[in-house]
Each structure stands twice: as structure tokens, then as C-alpha cells.
Motif scaffolding. Sequence first.
Motif, short mmCIF file in Angstrom:
data_model
loop_
_atom_site.label_atom_id
_atom_site.label_comp_id
_atom_site.label_asym_id
_atom_site.label_seq_id
_atom_site.Cartn_x
_atom_site.Cartn_y
_atom_site.Cartn_z
N PHE A 498 0.91 -1.11 0.06
CA PHE A 498 -0.01 0.02 0.16
C PHE A 498 0.99 1.37 -0.09
N LEU A 499 0.45 2.21 -0.82
CA LEU A 499 1.46 3.40 -0.91
C LEU A 499 0.55 4.58 -1.25
N LYS A 500 1.05 5.74 -1.07
CA LYS A 500 0.50 6.86 -1.58
C LYS A 500 1.43 7.87 -2.22
N VAL A 501 0.82 8.54 -3.14
CA VAL A 501 1.65 9.51 -3.97
C VAL A 501 1.34 10.91 -3.83
N GLU A 502 2.31 12.05 -3.83
CA GLU A 502 1.86 13.39 -3.74
C GLU A 502 2.79 14.00 -4.80
N PRO A 503 2.15 15.14 -5.32
CA PRO A 503 3.03 16.08 -6.26
C PRO A 503 3.99 17.09 -5.50
N LEU A 504 5.09 17.03 -5.97
CA LEU A 504 6.23 17.99 -5.38
C LEU A 504 6.28 19.27 -6.34
N ALA A 505 6.75 20.12 -5.68
CA ALA A 505 7.37 21.43 -6.70
C ALA A 505 8.08 20.98 -7.98
N ARG A 506 7.77 21.94 -9.03
CA ARG A 506 8.37 21.50 -10.24
C ARG A 506 10.02 21.62 -10.09
N ALA A 550 7.58 13.80 -7.74
CA ALA A 550 6.61 13.11 -6.96
C ALA A 550 7.24 12.57 -5.61
N ARG A 551 6.41 12.39 -4.68
CA ARG A 551 7.06 11.53 -3.42
C ARG A 551 5.95 10.46 -3.37
N VAL A 552 6.57 9.23 -2.99
CA VAL A 552 6.09 7.98 -2.96
C VAL A 552 6.40 7.63 -1.43
N THR A 553 5.17 7.37 -0.75
CA THR A 553 5.37 6.86 0.67
C THR A 553 4.74 5.57 0.81
N VAL A 554 5.46 4.49 1.05
CA VAL A 554 4.97 3.04 1.44
C VAL A 554 4.50 3.06 2.88
N TYR A 555 3.43 2.72 3.13
CA TYR A 555 2.90 2.90 4.57
C TYR A 555 2.22 1.49 5.25
N ASP A 556 2.14 0.60 4.19
CA ASP A 556 1.53 -0.68 4.71
C ASP A 556 1.80 -1.90 3.73
N GLY A 557 1.52 -2.97 3.96
CA GLY A 557 1.67 -4.20 3.20
C GLY A 557 1.51 -5.47 4.09
N LYS A 558 1.85 -6.79 3.34
CA LYS A 558 1.72 -7.71 4.04
C LYS A 558 3.01 -8.69 3.22
N HIS A 559 3.40 -9.67 4.04
CA HIS A 559 4.34 -10.80 3.34
C HIS A 559 3.96 -11.98 3.79
N HIS A 560 4.64 -12.88 3.19
CA HIS A 560 4.37 -14.47 3.48
C HIS A 560 5.89 -15.05 3.91
#
Length: 685
Positions: A498-506, A550-560
Motif C-alpha cells: 500500500f502506498l500513496k503519491v503526492e506531487p512535489l514542486a516543479r 513526486a513523493r512516494v510513501t510506502v505505509y502498509d503491506g503484507k508478506h508471507h
Amino acid sequence: MAGHATENIRNIALAGHAGCGKTTLAEAMLFAAGAIREPGAVDKGTTVSDFDALEQKHRHSLSTSVMHLSHGGSFINLLDTPGYPDFIGPALAALRAVETVAVVVNAQAGVESSTRRIMEWSREQKLCRIIVVNKSDAADADLAALYESIRENFGAECLAVNLPGGGDVVDCFFDAGGKADFSTVAEAHTAITDQVVEVDEALMEVYLEKGAVPPAQLHDAFEQALREGHLVPVCFVSAHSGAGVKALLDIADKLLPNPMEGNPPPFIRMQDGGEGEGAGAEEAVKVKADAGGHVLAHVFKVSFDPFVGKFGIIRVHQGSVTRDSQLFAGAARKAFKVGNFFQLQGGATSDGGTAIPGDIRAIAKVDELAYDDVLHDSHDEDAIRMARLPLPAPMAGLAISAKQRGDEQKIAEALNKVAECDPCLCVERNPGSGETVLRGIGDLHLRIALERMGELSGVEVDTAQPSVPYLETITRAAEGHCRHKKQTGGAGQFGEVFLKVEPLARGAGFAFVNKITGGVIPSQFIPAVEKGVRQVLDSGAFAGFPLVDARVTVYDGKHHPVDSKEVAFVTAGKKAFTDAIGKAAPVVLEPIVALEITIPGGNMGDVAGDLSSRRGRVSDTESLAGGMTLIRGQAPLAEMDDYQSRLKSITGGEGSFSMQLSGYEKAPADAQKKLHEAFKPGGDD
């Protein structure tokens, strides 16, 4: 040992617009100093500096050449730089090797576009400047008007150190006698003395009290005024007749700074990289022109000779270099031995002897050398480099492909060699289009590069207009998710992100942030998630262009515990990022170039109209000498493919232009739609 001391060296670059006579002036100076038996001619291909076959073919300097001469008590290194606007990069790069830039002005043409750029750049780099008005004996030259034009364009600090008179020149600094063709020697002498004493309070007091200061007492203040940009001497010569050439050599010998007197070179030390505060910081390094210190030398030019191989031309700033020196190039951990060490006289070489601070030499057959390297003799200097040089961005491009199958490797090697020799040439390989693109400053720049490639490789190439270097970005925040599960017998693959993206300044670039807690994605798999994200950055997710800002933030997930592995999280990261981009209102950005267009004043309306038809805009205009007009403006790079031929058609061949990257803006809606519809994403891993 060197046959001269550092205090006797003068390093001077001849710079200016094409056709101002720099190469002919260099010949005249070499001849007047007795360095050559007779001056060569550009139109005959016999000059010392234009020794290259392509330069002789085109009758113009295409790269910087190095010469030397002795006059009075000085040893003078003379650099002849190219004047075409397309070759401004190599010209500016060479100025890093000198204390003084002699900006040559054509007395007939007046102040031209390259003259302005060289003057402004030299001022910004804190180099001492002197203006040399060449062709001063031309029948149609209005020297009085030109002198005023120089002062209007570059400031009241531009003052005549000599004036034309009686078919030669008359000195205005050391001797106030003589008669000039315009103005008066006494007036010029007073003006330059007034300017010089302003930088020294003690001299000013003497001057006010006695009304005069002997020229010998003005020497130090004169050089201080040069260093501070408070004085730009103007002198007059005719390279063709020789008038004023000896006087120019006298000025170099008596008044111009040696390497211990010029403004210090901009060396910096990079701090250790890594994470944390201060990473990537830099500090100024004081370089001392001491022959006994650790070696610091700068590679300001690289070239390839078909017989000798690779040449690195260096300026020694500190320490001494000999044929047996052991040096490091940049941050290289392994030293190389200086085995082929030369002094240059154009294309001729002689033994390099011992090079001391201020000397310019060539090192051959060392593959490790690259343009802008700092050479040193101790690992203590590994992090020292020259401060970044602000050069024009190469915006004109040609897509290169082999005419015959099997020549691809030869072409790639030749392209890389050509790009190594010119800081404003670069080779791009576009993974989306599969194109290999050679980029430069303009059409002539690229054409000469192709000819040089042919010399180096002996193979023919096909060329085409390259794809426009669009970019992608996002305009709002969004979230993405991917659960990657693959079971084909035996060990499977599993990763959820699970991740979210946000725009950054040019212009801010890209940021990857890890906010995983509780080990839901084990730390060893976070780099795999980032790897998957970066795969999308390179190839794009909306129209097939690199994604930026762009900024990418990984905030959740799962593994096996069994099926999770690196490849699973690479795929999950890639698909989650692609999912988020689709929700983040992605857009295509197009490159915008800043233009400087020089045209006859009568073509102003047609050129402005044509620029408007290309979605361009005029920001400023300026009247130049000779009825010419300078237009400054901006336009999308996508609209500039045929601009050079169109400008020549409108202006009857008299127009010229230069462009450099200004920034990126959102492309028009119809272009966005067309580019998105043409995009065919690659298959999933």
C-alpha cells in the motif's frame, strides 16, 4: 625545471563572436613575439591554432587551441576559443584555465550576441577582462561610435588603455603624449587613472594632492581594479596589418595578472555523502600557487588524436607535474603515471618538462582522464573538484542509427568519444522509443559532431528528428495498492504493498519514503519495493515518459514467511505505483526553451509572428549596432524542429539564434490526449 616562474606567467583566452578575427590575432601575436616565422592565414588553413582538418575545411575555429609565446619578461599562454554560438560550451570551459579573458570585438560589426554572453559570463566568474577592438583600420569602422557603444553595453568601467592614431595606436596609460584619431590621449589617461585610484585610498590621497600618480605606482591598483571588475581596459588592434599588436603584448606583460594575482579558482571539497544532516555539503578550498604543494590540476579540455589517442589538456593550479608524476583523476582509487607529457603550440607538441602553477600542458594516452576532472597526488584531495560550471543545456537533437547492420558498436564508441570532447554534447538512449539521440547546442554543432564521428569511426549513420523529451508528473495526491500472488507449483510469490503519491514542486525530483511499522513488510524487501517504483519512474505510466516531481510513501503491506521474495515486492511496488498514478491526475510536461534571436531590425514583425505561430512568446527586444535587433523569448521545444531554416528564410540568411532549456510546462490538452492514446505499456513481470 620550468624555464619561467609562476609570477612571469600570463594566461589569456581570446574569446568573442565568430568572424571577429581571434585566430588571425593569435597569429599576429605569435609572429610579433617571434614564436613563428610568418603569420598563417585562416582562408589557407595555415594558422597555428586551426590545425584540425575540420577547422581547415570550414575555415572557422571549432574547439579551443593552446599556444604560447614569450614577450618582455612574461611567458604567455594563449587560448584561441571558438566564436560560433553553437560552440559556446567549449569556449566557456576553456576560460577556467585563465586569469584574463580578452574579448575580441569586430570594429565593423560592433557588439554581437556572443560578445555579450562572454562578457557577462566572465564577469559572473570573476575573471579579469580586457576588450580588444580588432580590424580597427577598416575603412568603414566608426571607432568613436563603437567605443561609446562598448561603454553603453558593458559599463563606464570600460576605458581605453590606448587609442588608434597615425596608422598605429598611441598609449594612454604610461604616456599621456601622442595624438589620437578620436578623443584625446590626455582625456583617456585622466579617465583611466581616475578609475584605478578609486580602489586604493592611499593612491587617491596622493592623486588629489599632487594631481598625478606615476604609472609605475598604479600597477598594483590597476590589477586590483581588474580583479574587482572595476576596470575593463579597451585597446585597439589590426591583426591584419599588425597595428597595435606589440602594444597588446606590452599590456599583457606589464598590466595583466599572473596566476598569483588573479582571482583564485573556484575549487570546492565535497563532504562525505550518506544520510543525515550535512550530506552532500561542500566547502570552498583555498588553492595556493605553490610549486612545492600537493598537486591540483584541472582538465579543461579532452580531445582524441587519430595517432596519439586521448589527450587531456590541464591547467596546473598547485604543485608541480612532470613526466614521471603519479596522479589520481577525481575520486579514482588507482593512480596513473604521467608518461606522455607535452607542451602545445597548436597541433605541435614538445616536451612538457616540469609544469608549475599557471602552466598549461597536455597528458596523452590516459583513458582515466575526463573533462572537468581534478588531478591530484594524494587521496586527501579525492573529494576536491572544480565548482560546477553553468553551461548551456544541449537542446537540439538528432536520432542516430547505423546505416549498415553491425556498425552499432563502432557508432556507440564514436558517439561517446565525441561527447567526451565537448561539455555541451551528450548522448541519450531513450528506452521508450529505442532511439539513440545526440544532443547539442544547435544544428551546426550537431553537423560538426557527425563529421567528427565519421573521422573517428569510418562508418555512416542515418539521422532523424528525435522524439521530444517530454516528462510526466502528477497533479494531486492518491493511493495505490497491489497484492501480488503467484503460485505455479513449488515455492510461490507473494507481496502486498500500500502506498500513496503526492506531487512535489516543479524541479524537486523524486522522493521515496518508508513509513512501514511493525514489520508488515520486512526491511530487506523495502529496497525491492523502491526498485519497482523506480522502474515506473523511468518508463512512465501515463504516456511513456520519465515521471518526475513526486513523493512516494510506502505505509502498509503484507508478506508471507515462505513465498515472499524480492521479485514479488518489485512487482507489487511497480503495480501499486502505477495504480496510484492513474488516480493522481497525471499530465505530460513539455520542455520550454529560452531563445535569443539576432535579426535585422526590418524582420522584427515577421520573426515575432512566426514565433507566435509556434506557441512562442517574446519577452524582450533590444536594438544592437548595425541595425540588428535582439529578441528574447520562449517557445516549446516541440515547435522548434525547423526553426533554423525558417529563420534563415525570413532574414535572408542574416538571422541567428541560440536556445537553452528554461523549464517544463503542462503540454496542451490535445497533445496530452494524443500522447496518452499512443502509449502502450510494457507487459507485467
